[in-house]
Enzyme design. Sequence first.
Site, mmCIF file in Angstrom:
data_model
loop_
_atom_site.group_PDB
_atom_site.id
_atom_site.type_symbol
_atom_site.label_atom_id
_atom_site.label_comp_id
_atom_site.label_asym_id
_atom_site.label_seq_id
_atom_site.Cartn_x
_atom_site.Cartn_y
_atom_site.Cartn_z
ATOM 1 N N ASP A 97 -5.066 5.114 -18.815
ATOM 2 C CA ASP A 97 -6.182 4.165 -18.949
ATOM 3 C C ASP A 97 -7.534 4.744 -18.572
ATOM 4 O OD1 ASP A 97 -5.750 4.305 -16.192
ATOM 5 O OD2 ASP A 97 -6.519 2.279 -15.904
ATOM 6 N N GLU A 98 -7.659 6.044 -18.524
ATOM 7 C CA GLU A 98 -8.921 6.618 -18.093
ATOM 8 C C GLU A 98 -9.117 7.988 -18.742
ATOM 9 O OE1 GLU A 98 -11.240 6.464 -13.817
ATOM 10 O OE2 GLU A 98 -9.079 6.669 -13.870
#
Length: 462
Positions: free
Chosen positions: A94-95
């Site tokens: 998610d990053e």
Amino acid sequence: MDAFYASAEQASKPSLRGKAVIVGGLGPRGVVATASYEARRFGVHSAMPMGQARRLAPNAAYLVPRFGLYREISDQVMGLLRELSPLVEPLSLDEAFVDLEAGGVAWDAASAEAVGRRLRTDIRAVTGLTGSVGLAASKMLAKIASEEAKPDGLWLIEPGTERALLAEKSVRILPGVGPATGDHLRRAGINTVGEIAEAGEDELVRLLGKAHGGHLYTMALAVDERPVVAERETKSVSVEDTFDVDIHDRVRVRLEVDRLAERCVQRLRGGGHSGRTVVLKVRRYDFSTLTRSETLRGPTDDPGVVREAAARLLESVDTTGGVRLLGVGVSGLADYTQEDLFAQAAAAAAAAGSSEGEPEVAEEEVGAEVVPSGDGDVEEEAAERRWHAGHDVRHAEFGPGWVQGSGVGRVTVRFETPGSEPGRVRTFRVDDPALSASEPLPLVGERDEVRAGGGAGSPAAG
DNA sequence: TCTGGGGTCCTGGGCCAC
DNA sequence: TCTGGTGGCCCAGGACCC
């Protein structure tokens, strides 16, 4: 992405929107992976023991992670990022960092902000989820900016303002400063980033060592020259299991190590790797953790070789009192395999030396226990009949839904889909033949899905 | 009901070769 | 022949991150 796993669950389950949702291990020793912002208001946060979370938020929805779904969403988002620049460095599902300059765009605040805004819109349109964007001149500052931007925001650090902005912040804001380093610095009277800069490089090196101290000092000066690296080589592969109850039986410990070695090699091979160093990890009943490693003559992806090495390492570990966790890993990775596996095995056998017993025989005995073709099928069927909270199911009559809970021979299903209204709950017998496990439904329907605009020339940052 | 899983990087000691 | 410095590899542990 904001509270990624929990947000993905809320997006796929209309009845959970606006509610406290906690994703993590639901076993007796589980911890929280992600808590929705609603759950965070109760004080629940990542890495918190699940038991503590349940005390703080007894009415929250507790779900096990669905990594397949998260990976699909992640792929969509990473795709959007790669439209902005060829240099995208994923940090996790998610990053990611994006190098805008490599995307062919000169730095200026207004255009970067415009791209950041459009990226957030595109992420929303493609995934149905919110993401936050941090824009700055370096990775460290972009990361800090994205933290400031959460949830559902955008933050830009203007060039020239960095040091002033960092000066008053806690040292914990710097990457690489966790609880231990934070305490260490605090004991030396250093609490803020500005105080690190004032202390000087020599003092930081004296306190934390050459690499860590030097690095932290330059970070405190807002200097971070680390490039965005698109392709990262994997350096090790490992698997580990924490047991619901400590294992005392030495035979069982050995069996678990064999299983883990098997799984580790599967992952190793799946990634097209082989490795030279086998690592055994043991966490004992008192949470003390030790590792033992053995470096082979050449890289291997042979399950028998890894299993035997792990078993030899286990011999040197005292497991009296019980074992909480076992892990097997392989490092020193290569993209080729030692061709002479027989020689490898022979060398390993020789290293086992004068110890009694025939390694090859032991290996086969263990292998027969680990991958029994018949028992494996039975186990798979049994696993299918276990209904995990949050997982998707389909009922022949009522259609798609998800498992809300199960126990004492019953499973409760809520029938709803990402695009539906909150649905009704029904309870079935766990062996109801009309009920089957199913794949996650897309969060954004095909017809709703908006193609992300823009081309490779668009700037943005992560 | 205290503390997951999969990684990376660094440090420091032991050992060995030069 | 002995001693000391240096550098590399191996191993174990710690810290950190998501």
